[in-house]
Scaffold this active site. Structure first.
Site: not given
Ligand code: 5GP
Length: 112
Positions: A29, A91, A98, A100
């Site tokens: 997002i 972070g 997940h 990236h």
């Protein structure tokens, strides 16, 4: 339920790139590159350090799906980066494992 479990269950919309029985890949997002996709296991493992030997096949599957995302979105030739943030110092902001997939621009090393 984590926000990613809700996306996997289609309770929250996302721009899905691919999905199968084990995972869903969708556009981030808040993209940090021209292409920024998250590959998320349907199984809600909090983070990599929580994965067990039972997850060996699933972890391999996520990387293969990450490569498939890169192929489908035209990153195979130019290159791309695969990142897993584990914990505060890395972070991590969503406590659901997940991967990236980032690409579409040159990236520096070491990462920030
Ligand atoms: P982390 O910082 O935990 O490694 O990555 C979490 C990522 O999830 C961030 O890049 C963030 O932009 C993305 N994200 C957080 N909430 C949502 C959401 O509701 N939908 C989508 N598509 N991405 C999200």
């Amino acid at each position: 339920m984590t926000i990613f479990e809700k996306i996997c269950a289609k309770e929250i919309p996302a721009k899905i790139v691919l999905e199968d029985d084990e995972c869903v890949a969708f556009h981030d997002i808040n993209p940090q590159a021209p292409v920024h996709v998250l590959v998320v296991p349907r199984k809600p493992i909090s983070r990599l350090i929580e994965a067990g030997e039972d997850d060996r096949e699933l972890l391999g599957h996520l990387l293969l799906r990450a490569a498939e995302v890169a192929r489908r979105l035209g990153l195979a030739e130019g290159g791309f980066r695969v990142v897993i943030n584990n914990g505060r110092n890395a972070g991590e902001s969503v406590p659901h494992l997940h991967v990236h997939v980032l690409g579409g621009r040159p990236m520096s090393w070491p990462p920030g």
